[in-house]
Design an enzyme around this catalytic site. Structure first.
Site, PDB file in Angstrom:
ATOM      1  N   ASP A 190       0.868  -1.180   0.000  1.00 55.47           N
ATOM      2  CA  ASP A 190       0.000   0.000   0.000  1.00 55.47           C
ATOM      3  C   ASP A 190       0.902   1.226   0.000  1.00 55.47           C
ATOM      4  OD1 ASP A 190      -1.652   2.205   0.696  1.00 55.47           O
ATOM      5  OD2 ASP A 190      -3.096   0.856   1.642  1.00 55.47           O
ATOM      6  N   ARG A 251     -13.009  -4.399  -5.186  1.00 53.87           N
ATOM      7  CA  ARG A 251     -13.749  -3.888  -6.333  1.00 53.87           C
ATOM      8  C   ARG A 251     -13.266  -4.624  -7.575  1.00 53.87           C
ATOM      9  NH1 ARG A 251     -16.730  -2.216  -3.110  1.00 53.87           N
ATOM     10  NH2 ARG A 251     -17.489  -0.101  -2.741  1.00 53.87           N
ATOM     11  N   ASP A 274     -15.410 -12.357  -5.397  1.00 55.03           N
ATOM     12  CA  ASP A 274     -16.724 -11.920  -4.920  1.00 55.03           C
ATOM     13  C   ASP A 274     -17.178 -10.677  -5.674  1.00 55.03           C
ATOM     14  OD1 ASP A 274     -18.943 -12.249  -3.018  1.00 55.03           O
ATOM     15  OD2 ASP A 274     -18.266 -10.322  -2.237  1.00 55.03           O
ATOM     16  N   GLU A 279     -20.006  -6.321 -13.440  1.00 58.24           N
ATOM     17  CA  GLU A 279     -20.685  -7.105 -12.412  1.00 58.24           C
ATOM     18  C   GLU A 279     -22.174  -7.140 -12.688  1.00 58.24           C
ATOM     19  OE1 GLU A 279     -21.109  -6.184  -7.850  1.00 58.24           O
ATOM     20  OE2 GLU A 279     -19.090  -6.945  -8.247  1.00 58.24           O
ATOM     21  N   HIS A 298     -21.140 -11.035  -5.023  1.00 56.29           N
ATOM     22  CA  HIS A 298     -20.925  -9.826  -4.209  1.00 56.29           C
ATOM     23  C   HIS A 298     -21.636  -9.959  -2.862  1.00 56.29           C
ATOM     24  CE1 HIS A 298     -19.937  -5.290  -4.636  1.00 56.29           C
ATOM     25  NE2 HIS A 298     -19.825  -5.680  -3.380  1.00 56.29           N
ATOM     26  N   GLY A 301     -19.791  -8.195   1.655  1.00 50.22           N
ATOM     27  CA  GLY A 301     -20.204  -7.039   2.449  1.00 50.22           C
ATOM     28  C   GLY A 301     -21.483  -7.296   3.212  1.00 50.22           C
TER      29      GLY A 301
END
Length: 340
Positions: A190, A251, A274, A279, A298, A301
């Site tokens: 990162d 994402r 996922d 999508e 998805h 979450g």
């Protein structure tokens, strides 16, 4: 504590999921509520009447974008408290220009994603989802167990791309003694992370290329930004060791889908997806048919009762606002450059 006038803005599904009797009772104790209590559009006469007096919008999935035209209808509006994750599709520049308070519940949404991801990492270590795919056709022959490398969660290197809220929670869960897999090392990539903070969390900050080349399992937790679109492309996928698993609960656009299709079609690497780009994927995508790929719709979450955590967080923010206290999860215009 004063009672600001509040309007809920979300679709029917969000309302059903996020506001049961307990949440409705708590909302009624904090806020002044009118009729209608909730709208899904700002265009109806009823919505326009409510906007004239509303001080706080409590938003969630299905809420339309808050444009300058909407703000012109809401001269008393002071806060937008989002009962879900990202506010990027919701807030226009006009919201920032008018100095409105904006909060979200990203931290609460990170929890189920982190839980899902750790479970995926453990399953990936054993190649369980992929072996399950193969079992559908090789029903009376388990000799394929020896064809998929090391089936173990001990002494593996896990790479976390993005030290986001979710990325940090995944690292935290993987480093709890006796609860997570006994990893060899956890690597983090990162560009904004502090090496000391990453080290304190139990991981090591390295460049992305080094992480990809060294990791048995790579989990993506980077936001979708112009700088992260197709962050993982053909070159990056080629760096993964043979038999490595790529997990994406972030994402879909962070991965170059065409490149992933080509790499997975070789059988060299595995993928647990996922999220995808687009999508859902088109029905013609080879990823659906590959035994070394697992796609879920998805679901990592917040869903179902998990969404009530985000409602509680937004109501906490509403209470703080009503008391005149500082918000806990404020979002600013500057944040939009770095977060999803």
């Amino acid at each position: 504590m004063r009672r600001p006038e509040v309007l809920l803005v979300m679709d029917d599904r969000a309302l059903r999921m996020q506001f049961g009797p307990d949440e409705a009772t708590r909302l009624g104790a904090i806020a002044t509520l009118g009729e209608p209590l909730r709208v899904a559009s700002y265009d109806t006469p009823e919505a326009k009447d409510r906007l004239a007096d509303v001080e706080v919008l409590l938003t969630s999935w299905g809420a339309p974008r808050i444009t300058e035209d909407v703000l012109d209808l809401a001269p008393k509006l002071r806060a937008v408290l989002h009962c879900a994750g990202t506010v990027r599709p919701l807030v226009s520049d006009a919201v920032w220009d008018r100095g409105l308070l904006v909060t979200n519940a990203v931290a609460e949404n990170a929890l189920p994603v982190a839980e899902f991801t750790v479970a995926a990492i453990v399953m990936a270590g054993k190649k369980a989802p992929f072996l399950a795919n193969i079992a559908r056709t090789r029903r009376d022959d388990w000799s394929y167990l020896g064809e998929h490398g090391v089936l173990s969660n001990r002494d593996r290197t896990v790479g976390i791309v993005g030290f986001s809220r979710t990325g940090r929670q995944v690292v935290a869960r993987l480093t709890v003694p006796g609860s997570g897999p006994e990893t060899r090392e956890i690597l983090v990539a990162d560009p904004l992370a502090d090496p000391a903070v990453v080290a304190e969390a139990g991981a090591r900050l390295v460049p992305l290329d080094e992480l990809l080349a060294a990791s048995d399992i790579v989990s993506l937790h980077a936001p979708e930004l112009p700088s992260t679109r197709k962050l993982i492309g053909a070159r990056e996928l080629a760096l993964l060791p043979d038999g490595a698993t790529l997990i994406n609960t972030a994402r879909g656009a962070v991965v170059d889908t065409a490149a992933l299709e080509r790499e997975c079609a070789t059988g060299r690497i595995y993928a647990m997806l996922d999220v995808t780009e687009p999508e859902p994927l088109p029905a013609s995508s080879v990823l659906y048919d590959l035994p070394n790929v697992v796609i879920t719709p998805h679901i990592a979450g917040s869903l179902g009762t998990e969404t009530r955590r985000m409602t509680a967080a937004a109501l906490d923010e509403l209470e703080r606002y009503a008391r005149g206290d500082a918000p806990r999860s404020a979002v600013t215009r500057a944040d939009m450059e770095f977060v999803a």
